[in-house]
Design a protein around this motif. Structure first.
Motif, PDB file in Angstrom:
ATOM      1  N   ASP A 144       0.794  -1.593   0.178  1.00  0.00           N
ATOM      2  CA  ASP A 144       0.433  -0.084  -0.330  1.00  0.00           C
ATOM      3  C   ASP A 144       1.094   1.265  -0.422  1.00  0.00           C
ATOM      4  O   ASP A 144       0.657   2.200  -0.815  1.00  0.00           O
ATOM      5  N   LEU A 145       2.026   1.322   0.613  1.00  0.00           N
ATOM      6  CA  LEU A 145       2.847   2.620   0.997  1.00  0.00           C
ATOM      7  C   LEU A 145       3.519   2.426  -0.968  1.00  0.00           C
ATOM      8  O   LEU A 145       3.638   3.954  -1.461  1.00  0.00           O
ATOM      9  N   SER A 146       3.398   1.235  -1.241  1.00  0.00           N
ATOM     10  CA  SER A 146       4.520   1.462  -2.765  1.00  0.00           C
ATOM     11  C   SER A 146       2.960   2.347  -3.370  1.00  0.00           C
ATOM     12  O   SER A 146       3.431   3.163  -4.364  1.00  0.00           O
ATOM     13  N   LEU A 147       2.177   1.416  -3.608  1.00  0.00           N
ATOM     14  CA  LEU A 147       1.561   2.430  -4.183  1.00  0.00           C
ATOM     15  C   LEU A 147       0.854   3.654  -3.685  1.00  0.00           C
ATOM     16  O   LEU A 147       0.945   4.902  -4.672  1.00  0.00           O
ATOM     17  N   ALA A 148       0.991   4.070  -2.375  1.00  0.00           N
ATOM     18  CA  ALA A 148       0.658   5.725  -2.200  1.00  0.00           C
ATOM     19  C   ALA A 148       1.527   6.162  -2.915  1.00  0.00           C
ATOM     20  O   ALA A 148       1.529   7.097  -3.086  1.00  0.00           O
ATOM     21  N   MET A 149       3.147   5.698  -2.893  1.00  0.00           N
ATOM     22  CA  MET A 149       4.203   6.151  -3.928  1.00  0.00           C
ATOM     23  C   MET A 149       4.090   6.906  -4.991  1.00  0.00           C
ATOM     24  O   MET A 149       4.246   7.764  -5.148  1.00  0.00           O
ATOM     25  N   GLY A 150       3.898   5.751  -5.727  1.00  0.00           N
ATOM     26  CA  GLY A 150       3.094   5.785  -7.325  1.00  0.00           C
ATOM     27  C   GLY A 150       2.388   6.639  -7.644  1.00  0.00           C
ATOM     28  O   GLY A 150       2.381   7.527  -8.628  1.00  0.00           O
ATOM     29  N   VAL A 207       3.025  10.014  -9.751  1.00  0.00           N
ATOM     30  CA  VAL A 207       1.699  10.524 -11.231  1.00  0.00           C
ATOM     31  C   VAL A 207       0.709  11.471 -11.159  1.00  0.00           C
ATOM     32  O   VAL A 207       0.692  12.409 -11.794  1.00  0.00           O
ATOM     33  N   LEU A 208       1.177  11.954  -9.909  1.00  0.00           N
ATOM     34  CA  LEU A 208      -0.331  12.953  -9.473  1.00  0.00           C
ATOM     35  C   LEU A 208       0.546  14.139  -9.469  1.00  0.00           C
ATOM     36  O   LEU A 208      -0.125  15.365 -10.253  1.00  0.00           O
ATOM     37  N   PHE A 209       1.389  14.846  -9.138  1.00  0.00           N
ATOM     38  CA  PHE A 209       2.704  15.624  -9.460  1.00  0.00           C
ATOM     39  C   PHE A 209       3.270  15.757 -10.289  1.00  0.00           C
ATOM     40  O   PHE A 209       2.759  17.036 -11.020  1.00  0.00           O
TER      41      PHE A 209
END
Length: 233
Positions: free
Chosen positions: A145-151, A155-157
């Motif tokens: 979940d942490l990896s997904l949040a970082m990804g 992408v959002l940035f």
């Protein structure tokens, strides 16, 4: 990283934070389809605010394209709302706050070309606000979940930076209309990943959205081309 419009940047950061929080609440109380319907209102908000905040006039033809795009959104969700409630009000405010943030980005772009500053400060404000709230809602996240949040954050940035760049050359209502292409991605991903095949009415709505967005994006170049030929004639 400095900015020559600190007050406008502060307002943009504040409205970005508000939009993010309200969108989060909207997704908690409504389904994706309902929230995206309110996102379809953003080009109309942008057209209404562009005159007073930016001095940009929206032509009657552009109003027609904006209306057609919203009809396309309605075609994607023919069942409509069973009832209005807190979630709908929050989604409406989220779309409005998000539009104001976009309008302010268009305004700032008139004075400075550093697009990264417009991404950095709103995200820094969001980080600060969320950091203050984090102790009250903290839960340890699994590594996946942490990896997904970082990804998602990366992408959002990138997406917000591209949005700022787009706002340099296109009116706000045109950019927000192009954002409605996400409805098409939603249809395609739903069919490919979840096996949710769209109906004919959904395809019709997606087509209307694409055409109205492309028209608004190319309205100014087309108008200039027509005027050039008229002058030559």
């Amino acid at each position: 990283m400095s900015t020559i419009r600190p007050r406008a940047m502060a307002l943009r950061a504040a409205f970005t934070v508000l939009a993010t929080i309200f969108f989060f609440l909207a997704f908690r109380h409504l389904g994706f389809a309902d929230v995206f319907l309110f996102i379809g209102l953003m080009p109309l908000f942008a057209a209404l605010l562009a005159g007073s905040m930016l001095g940009e006039q929206v032509t009657p033809v552009a109003w027609g394209a904006l209306g057609a795009g919203f009809v396309g959104v309605l075609c994607l969700f023919p069942t409509g709302f069973a009832q209005l409630g807190f979630g709908h009000m929050v989604a409406f405010l989220a779309a409005f706050f998000g539009t104001v943030s976009i309008i302010l980005s268009r305004y700032i772009s008139r004075f400075e070309s550093n697009g990264l500053a417009q991404v950095l400060y709103p995200n820094l404000a969001l980080l600060t606000v969320m950091a203050l709230a984090l102790p009250f809602v903290w839960r340890t996240m699994p590594l996946i979940d942490l990896s997904l949040a970082m990804g998602y954050g990366a992408v959002l940035f990138a997406a917000r930076w591209l949005l700022v760049v787009a706002l340099r050359g296109l009116p706000a209502h045109a950019v927000t209309s192009l954002l409605k292409l996400q409805f098409v991605w939603m249809v395609l991903i739903g069919a490919w990943v979840f096996g949710e095949w769209p109906t004919a009415q959904t395809y019709l709505g997606a087509g209307i959205i694409v055409l109205s967005g492309l028209f608004l994006a190319y309205e100014v170049p087309i108008a200039r081309l027509i005027a050039r030929h008229v002058v030559r004639a």
